[in-house]
Motif scaffolding. Sequence first.
Motif, PDB file in Angstrom:
ATOM      1  N   MET A 151       0.818  -1.211   0.000  1.00  0.00           N
ATOM      2  CA  MET A 151       0.000   0.000   0.000  1.00  0.00           C
ATOM      3  C   MET A 151       0.854   1.264   0.000  1.00  0.00           C
ATOM      4  SD  MET A 151      -1.304   2.720   1.908  1.00  0.00           S
ATOM      5  CE  MET A 151      -1.399   2.388   3.668  1.00  0.00           C
ATOM      6  N   THR A 152       1.838   1.318   0.896  1.00  0.00           N
ATOM      7  CA  THR A 152       2.646   2.536   0.998  1.00  0.00           C
ATOM      8  C   THR A 152       3.434   2.804  -0.271  1.00  0.00           C
ATOM      9  OG1 THR A 152       4.432   1.281   2.074  1.00  0.00           O
ATOM     10  CG2 THR A 152       2.843   2.384   3.515  1.00  0.00           C
ATOM     11  N   GLN A 153       3.971   1.748  -0.877  1.00  0.00           N
ATOM     12  CA  GLN A 153       4.786   1.963  -2.069  1.00  0.00           C
ATOM     13  C   GLN A 153       3.918   2.241  -3.302  1.00  0.00           C
ATOM     14  OE1 GLN A 153       8.035   2.397  -1.216  1.00  0.00           O
ATOM     15  NE2 GLN A 153       6.993   1.980   0.748  1.00  0.00           N
ATOM     16  N   THR A 154       2.715   1.696  -3.326  1.00  0.00           N
ATOM     17  CA  THR A 154       1.787   2.015  -4.412  1.00  0.00           C
ATOM     18  C   THR A 154       1.357   3.469  -4.347  1.00  0.00           C
ATOM     19  OG1 THR A 154       0.975  -0.268  -4.537  1.00  0.00           O
ATOM     20  CG2 THR A 154      -0.436   1.455  -5.455  1.00  0.00           C
ATOM     21  N   VAL A 155       1.025   3.937  -3.143  1.00  0.00           N
ATOM     22  CA  VAL A 155       0.657   5.343  -2.984  1.00  0.00           C
ATOM     23  C   VAL A 155       1.819   6.241  -3.403  1.00  0.00           C
ATOM     24  CG1 VAL A 155       0.079   7.132  -1.283  1.00  0.00           C
ATOM     25  CG2 VAL A 155      -1.059   4.913  -1.188  1.00  0.00           C
ATOM     26  N   GLY A 156       3.041   5.854  -3.021  1.00  0.00           N
ATOM     27  CA  GLY A 156       4.210   6.624  -3.423  1.00  0.00           C
ATOM     28  C   GLY A 156       4.387   6.663  -4.926  1.00  0.00           C
ATOM     29  N   ALA A 157       4.196   5.517  -5.589  1.00  0.00           N
ATOM     30  CA  ALA A 157       4.368   5.453  -7.041  1.00  0.00           C
ATOM     31  C   ALA A 157       3.289   6.255  -7.768  1.00  0.00           C
ATOM     32  CB  ALA A 157       4.344   3.998  -7.499  1.00  0.00           C
ATOM     33  N   VAL A 158       2.045   6.167  -7.296  1.00  0.00           N
ATOM     34  CA  VAL A 158       0.948   6.903  -7.933  1.00  0.00           C
ATOM     35  C   VAL A 158       1.157   8.404  -7.794  1.00  0.00           C
ATOM     36  CG1 VAL A 158      -1.528   7.398  -7.817  1.00  0.00           C
ATOM     37  CG2 VAL A 158      -0.716   5.031  -7.709  1.00  0.00           C
ATOM     38  N   ARG A 176       3.411  15.625  -3.597  1.00  0.00           N
ATOM     39  CA  ARG A 176       4.110  14.373  -3.892  1.00  0.00           C
ATOM     40  C   ARG A 176       5.372  14.206  -3.050  1.00  0.00           C
ATOM     41  NH1 ARG A 176       5.036  17.803  -8.189  1.00  0.00           N
ATOM     42  NH2 ARG A 176       7.190  18.110  -8.913  1.00  0.00           N
ATOM     43  N   GLY A 177       6.001  15.326  -2.645  1.00  0.00           N
ATOM     44  CA  GLY A 177       7.193  15.226  -1.809  1.00  0.00           C
ATOM     45  C   GLY A 177       6.889  14.670  -0.431  1.00  0.00           C
ATOM     46  N   VAL A 178       5.748  15.038   0.131  1.00  0.00           N
ATOM     47  CA  VAL A 178       5.334  14.503   1.430  1.00  0.00           C
ATOM     48  C   VAL A 178       5.113  12.995   1.320  1.00  0.00           C
ATOM     49  CG1 VAL A 178       3.497  14.497   3.166  1.00  0.00           C
ATOM     50  CG2 VAL A 178       4.335  16.671   2.230  1.00  0.00           C
ATOM     51  N   ILE A 179       4.425  12.568   0.275  1.00  0.00           N
ATOM     52  CA  ILE A 179       4.164  11.139   0.079  1.00  0.00           C
ATOM     53  C   ILE A 179       5.461  10.389  -0.221  1.00  0.00           C
ATOM     54  CG2 ILE A 179       2.978   9.445  -1.363  1.00  0.00           C
ATOM     55  CD1 ILE A 179       1.143  10.911   0.580  1.00  0.00           C
ATOM     56  N   ARG A 180       6.335  10.992  -0.996  1.00  0.00           N
ATOM     57  CA  ARG A 180       7.634  10.357  -1.294  1.00  0.00           C
ATOM     58  C   ARG A 180       8.399  10.064  -0.009  1.00  0.00           C
ATOM     59  NH1 ARG A 180      10.655  14.822  -3.350  1.00  0.00           N
ATOM     60  NH2 ARG A 180      10.969  15.178  -1.124  1.00  0.00           N
ATOM     61  N   ASP A 181       8.473  11.041   0.880  1.00  0.00           N
ATOM     62  CA  ASP A 181       9.238  10.863   2.111  1.00  0.00           C
ATOM     63  C   ASP A 181       8.534   9.909   3.075  1.00  0.00           C
ATOM     64  OD1 ASP A 181      11.103  12.600   1.079  1.00  0.00           O
ATOM     65  OD2 ASP A 181      10.305  14.360   2.118  1.00  0.00           O
ATOM     66  N   TRP A 182       7.195   9.959   3.106  1.00  0.00           N
ATOM     67  CA  TRP A 182       6.430   9.028   3.928  1.00  0.00           C
ATOM     68  C   TRP A 182       6.644   7.588   3.444  1.00  0.00           C
ATOM     69  CZ3 TRP A 182       2.157   6.313   1.862  1.00  0.00           C
ATOM     70  CH2 TRP A 182       1.409   5.571   2.798  1.00  0.00           C
ATOM     71  N   ALA A 183       6.596   7.377   2.124  1.00  0.00           N
ATOM     72  CA  ALA A 183       6.797   6.041   1.571  1.00  0.00           C
ATOM     73  C   ALA A 183       8.216   5.544   1.847  1.00  0.00           C
ATOM     74  CB  ALA A 183       6.503   6.045   0.070  1.00  0.00           C
ATOM     75  N   TYR A 184       9.187   6.448   1.826  1.00  0.00           N
ATOM     76  CA  TYR A 184      10.571   6.077   2.148  1.00  0.00           C
ATOM     77  C   TYR A 184      10.656   5.554   3.572  1.00  0.00           C
ATOM     78  CZ  TYR A 184      15.579   6.569   3.063  1.00  0.00           C
ATOM     79  OH  TYR A 184      16.887   6.322   3.416  1.00  0.00           O
ATOM     80  N   SER A 185      10.025   6.264   4.517  1.00  0.00           N
ATOM     81  CA  SER A 185      10.094   5.828   5.917  1.00  0.00           C
ATOM     82  C   SER A 185       9.397   4.483   6.111  1.00  0.00           C
ATOM     83  CB  SER A 185       9.495   6.898   6.836  1.00  0.00           C
ATOM     84  OG  SER A 185       8.090   7.001   6.652  1.00  0.00           O
ATOM     85  N   ALA A 186       8.347   4.230   5.334  1.00  0.00           N
ATOM     86  CA  ALA A 186       7.653   2.944   5.421  1.00  0.00           C
ATOM     87  C   ALA A 186       8.523   1.816   4.871  1.00  0.00           C
ATOM     88  CB  ALA A 186       6.339   3.015   4.652  1.00  0.00           C
ATOM     89  N   ARG A 187       9.315   2.121   3.857  1.00  0.00           N
ATOM     90  CA  ARG A 187      10.159   1.101   3.226  1.00  0.00           C
ATOM     91  C   ARG A 187      11.396   0.776   4.062  1.00  0.00           C
ATOM     92  NH1 ARG A 187      10.406   3.474  -1.148  1.00  0.00           N
ATOM     93  NH2 ARG A 187      12.523   4.327  -1.265  1.00  0.00           N
TER      94      ARG A 187
END
Length: 276
Positions: A151-158, A176-187
């Motif tokens: 889920m987190t990486q899909t949201v980041g990619a979209v 998109r920068g907020v989501i990019r950094d959030w997805a990074y922390s999830a990964r």
Amino acid sequence: MQLSVERGSDRLAVHLHPVDDPAAPLVVVFPAMGVPGGYYKRFAVALNAAGLGVAVADLRGTGASTPAPSRSSRYGYPETVDDVAAVLDALAEHRAGRRTILLGHSLGGQACVMHLARRGPADVDGLVLIAVGLPYWRDYPRGQRLGVLAMTQTVGAVSALLRVWPGWGFGGRQARGVIRDWAYSARWGRFPATVCTPAQLAAIDVPALVVSVDNDRYTPRGVVDHLAALLSGAPVQREHLTSDQAGLALDHFVWVKAGAPLAARITAWLPARQPS
């Protein structure tokens, strides 16, 4: 009462909930991703009743903060963290002679932690984190881990593809920068190094009250524990609020209705004024 904080092309809204005592501690609240500051009004009223002044800051593009995130929005975690300092500066007159307590929920709590890691304690006297953690996929219960990662990486990619996150079922509309950094922390289970390092997190020495709540599928206990463990240099008081204690069924968002028991815990924990 509402203050406006200019941040380049963005404007942040800060909602004030004062008390009569000008020396009362001031709790500065930073909300979860996509949650407007008005959602915390009931919680602010409970804190006021406990004798605490309150200021609630809308995150960029949320609530009364403008403009809404768009494809031209280029901010991410670094700017979100700098917004914490800007809000504190804007509240200087209201904070004078008072203890200042940072209180964050979810992304807002992460921003508070990163602010302290980058800026040091300065004139902040305490940190309260409610339902806050790093959304590292490996820290979730075994049956949820791969789903959280997907889920987190899909949201980041979209969001990267569309150049903005439209808010489809999660988090509201976001840059998109907020989501990019959030997805990074999830990964990876850490904040981007461009924001703060593990060593900077370990150097935080502000007293912290870290609270998890029942039925929190976004930040279950293990996820909260992960972030609390990174604050190894801080005196951390780790607590969990149950639905029975709150008198209602809790989750990641409903805890704001448990203002009275949370206010009691916060006032019992309140640290002394930090030396300047």
